[in-house]
Design a protein around this motif. Structure first.
Motif, PDB file in Angstrom:
ATOM      1  N   PRO A  45      -9.017 -68.252 -30.263  1.00  0.00           N
ATOM      2  CA  PRO A  45      -8.085 -67.336 -31.176  1.00  0.00           C
ATOM      3  C   PRO A  45      -8.825 -67.347 -32.614  1.00  0.00           C
ATOM      4  CG  PRO A  45      -6.935 -69.269 -30.182  1.00  0.00           C
ATOM      5  CD  PRO A  45      -8.363 -69.282 -29.997  1.00  0.00           C
ATOM      6  N   PRO A  46      -8.680 -66.020 -33.313  1.00  0.00           N
ATOM      7  CA  PRO A  46      -9.168 -65.543 -34.356  1.00  0.00           C
ATOM      8  C   PRO A  46      -8.795 -66.688 -35.518  1.00  0.00           C
ATOM      9  CG  PRO A  46      -7.920 -64.089 -33.908  1.00  0.00           C
ATOM     10  CD  PRO A  46      -7.771 -65.066 -32.783  1.00  0.00           C
ATOM     11  N   THR A  47      -7.523 -67.418 -35.292  1.00  0.00           N
ATOM     12  CA  THR A  47      -6.973 -68.085 -36.397  1.00  0.00           C
ATOM     13  C   THR A  47      -7.304 -69.599 -36.232  1.00  0.00           C
ATOM     14  OG1 THR A  47      -4.798 -68.325 -35.322  1.00  0.00           O
ATOM     15  CG2 THR A  47      -5.042 -66.667 -36.915  1.00  0.00           C
ATOM     16  N   ILE A  48      -8.128 -70.154 -35.228  1.00  0.00           N
ATOM     17  CA  ILE A  48      -8.287 -71.387 -35.160  1.00  0.00           C
ATOM     18  C   ILE A  48      -8.839 -72.241 -36.263  1.00  0.00           C
ATOM     19  CG2 ILE A  48     -10.589 -70.994 -33.712  1.00  0.00           C
ATOM     20  CD1 ILE A  48      -7.898 -73.690 -32.867  1.00  0.00           C
ATOM     21  N   PHE A  49      -9.784 -71.716 -37.003  1.00  0.00           N
ATOM     22  CA  PHE A  49     -10.324 -72.467 -38.270  1.00  0.00           C
ATOM     23  C   PHE A  49      -9.568 -71.920 -39.450  1.00  0.00           C
ATOM     24  CE2 PHE A  49     -13.888 -71.862 -34.937  1.00  0.00           C
ATOM     25  CZ  PHE A  49     -14.229 -73.289 -34.665  1.00  0.00           C
ATOM     26  N   SER A  50      -8.459 -71.205 -39.389  1.00  0.00           N
ATOM     27  CA  SER A  50      -7.996 -70.777 -40.845  1.00  0.00           C
ATOM     28  C   SER A  50      -6.872 -71.985 -41.153  1.00  0.00           C
ATOM     29  CB  SER A  50      -7.040 -69.371 -40.369  1.00  0.00           C
ATOM     30  OG  SER A  50      -6.055 -69.780 -39.682  1.00  0.00           O
ATOM     31  N   GLY A  51      -6.566 -72.910 -40.392  1.00  0.00           N
ATOM     32  CA  GLY A  51      -5.558 -73.888 -40.884  1.00  0.00           C
ATOM     33  C   GLY A  51      -6.452 -75.072 -41.406  1.00  0.00           C
ATOM     34  N   PRO A  52      -7.263 -75.713 -40.683  1.00  0.00           N
ATOM     35  CA  PRO A  52      -7.861 -76.935 -41.116  1.00  0.00           C
ATOM     36  C   PRO A  52      -9.290 -76.650 -42.033  1.00  0.00           C
ATOM     37  CG  PRO A  52      -8.355 -76.667 -38.887  1.00  0.00           C
ATOM     38  CD  PRO A  52      -7.402 -75.720 -39.310  1.00  0.00           C
ATOM     39  N   GLU A  53      -9.503 -77.428 -43.009  1.00  0.00           N
ATOM     40  CA  GLU A  53     -10.618 -77.200 -43.718  1.00  0.00           C
ATOM     41  C   GLU A  53     -12.098 -77.814 -42.777  1.00  0.00           C
ATOM     42  OE1 GLU A  53     -10.259 -77.770 -48.226  1.00  0.00           O
ATOM     43  OE2 GLU A  53      -9.287 -79.462 -47.342  1.00  0.00           O
ATOM     44  N   THR A  54     -13.022 -77.146 -43.136  1.00  0.00           N
ATOM     45  CA  THR A  54     -14.410 -77.626 -42.350  1.00  0.00           C
ATOM     46  C   THR A  54     -15.119 -78.243 -43.462  1.00  0.00           C
ATOM     47  OG1 THR A  54     -13.964 -75.735 -40.628  1.00  0.00           O
ATOM     48  CG2 THR A  54     -16.317 -76.767 -40.899  1.00  0.00           C
ATOM     49  N   MET A  55     -15.663 -79.411 -42.988  1.00  0.00           N
ATOM     50  CA  MET A  55     -16.453 -80.268 -43.959  1.00  0.00           C
ATOM     51  C   MET A  55     -17.678 -80.217 -43.336  1.00  0.00           C
ATOM     52  SD  MET A  55     -16.154 -84.219 -45.206  1.00  0.00           S
ATOM     53  CE  MET A  55     -14.804 -84.628 -44.296  1.00  0.00           C
ATOM     54  N   LEU A  56     -18.834 -80.203 -44.184  1.00  0.00           N
ATOM     55  CA  LEU A  56     -20.302 -80.351 -43.842  1.00  0.00           C
ATOM     56  C   LEU A  56     -20.674 -81.632 -44.080  1.00  0.00           C
ATOM     57  CD1 LEU A  56     -22.619 -78.647 -42.451  1.00  0.00           C
ATOM     58  CD2 LEU A  56     -23.255 -78.440 -44.782  1.00  0.00           C
ATOM     59  N   ASP A  57     -21.055 -82.685 -42.902  1.00  0.00           N
ATOM     60  CA  ASP A  57     -21.219 -84.095 -43.303  1.00  0.00           C
ATOM     61  C   ASP A  57     -22.358 -84.607 -42.739  1.00  0.00           C
ATOM     62  OD1 ASP A  57     -21.038 -86.842 -44.160  1.00  0.00           O
ATOM     63  OD2 ASP A  57     -18.847 -87.288 -43.100  1.00  0.00           O
ATOM     64  N   SER A  58     -23.524 -84.851 -43.523  1.00  0.00           N
ATOM     65  CA  SER A  58     -24.692 -85.259 -43.003  1.00  0.00           C
ATOM     66  C   SER A  58     -24.644 -86.875 -42.821  1.00  0.00           C
ATOM     67  CB  SER A  58     -25.697 -84.935 -43.977  1.00  0.00           C
ATOM     68  OG  SER A  58     -25.705 -85.544 -45.226  1.00  0.00           O
ATOM     69  N   GLY A  59     -23.557 -87.367 -43.143  1.00  0.00           N
ATOM     70  CA  GLY A  59     -23.437 -89.115 -42.934  1.00  0.00           C
ATOM     71  C   GLY A  59     -22.692 -89.029 -41.487  1.00  0.00           C
ATOM     72  N   THR A  60     -22.033 -88.147 -41.011  1.00  0.00           N
ATOM     73  CA  THR A  60     -21.488 -88.305 -39.562  1.00  0.00           C
ATOM     74  C   THR A  60     -22.137 -87.588 -38.743  1.00  0.00           C
ATOM     75  OG1 THR A  60     -19.221 -87.933 -40.779  1.00  0.00           O
ATOM     76  CG2 THR A  60     -19.405 -87.537 -38.297  1.00  0.00           C
ATOM     77  N   ALA A  61     -22.399 -88.489 -37.634  1.00  0.00           N
ATOM     78  CA  ALA A  61     -23.664 -88.120 -36.612  1.00  0.00           C
ATOM     79  C   ALA A  61     -22.851 -86.941 -35.607  1.00  0.00           C
ATOM     80  CB  ALA A  61     -24.029 -88.881 -35.553  1.00  0.00           C
TER      81      ALA A  61
END
Length: 113
Positions: A22-38
């Motif tokens: 769905p086009p809104t699937i990523f509109s609610g939660p933020e997306t974090m780029l984390d090099s410390g999480t595998a």
């Protein structure tokens, strides 16, 4: 959370094929780029679509332990409202440049193989 990098995720593709989401699937939660999480953490809707992809084995991000066991380095969040995390397993094929002073991040080809 000033020490984390957030981005606006709009879609996911695997081997050039877009996940049907769905086009809104990523509109609610933020997306974090984390090099410390595998592993990467995705909303259940996106995770289910990813698991159904038929070309996953051509992406280089599947870890094979035996002929019958493999690991997809993604985890399903509890619900679609939780923070999406793009972990370091998805960074491996890119050069990632952090410009801390200007609060920017860049991606380029030819990362680790």
């Amino acid at each position: 959370m000033p020490s984390f990098y957030f981005l606006n995720l709009t879609a996911i593709s695997v081997g050039g094929e877009m996940l049907t989401l769905p086009p809104t699937i990523f509109s609610g939660p933020e997306t974090m780029l984390d090099s410390g999480t595998a592993f990467s953490y995705l909303p259940p809707t996106a995770y289910s679509a990813l698991r159904m992809m038929t070309n996953l084995h051509s992406t280089g991000r599947i870890f094979h332990f035996s002929e019958s066991q493999a690991c997809l380095p993604f985890v399903e969040n509890e619900d679609d409202s939780e923070v999406v995390i793009i972990g370091n397993m998805q960074h491996l094929t890119f050069n990632v440049v952090y410009d801390v002073g200007n609060s920017q991040i860049g991606f380029g080809p030819n990362g680790c193989s």
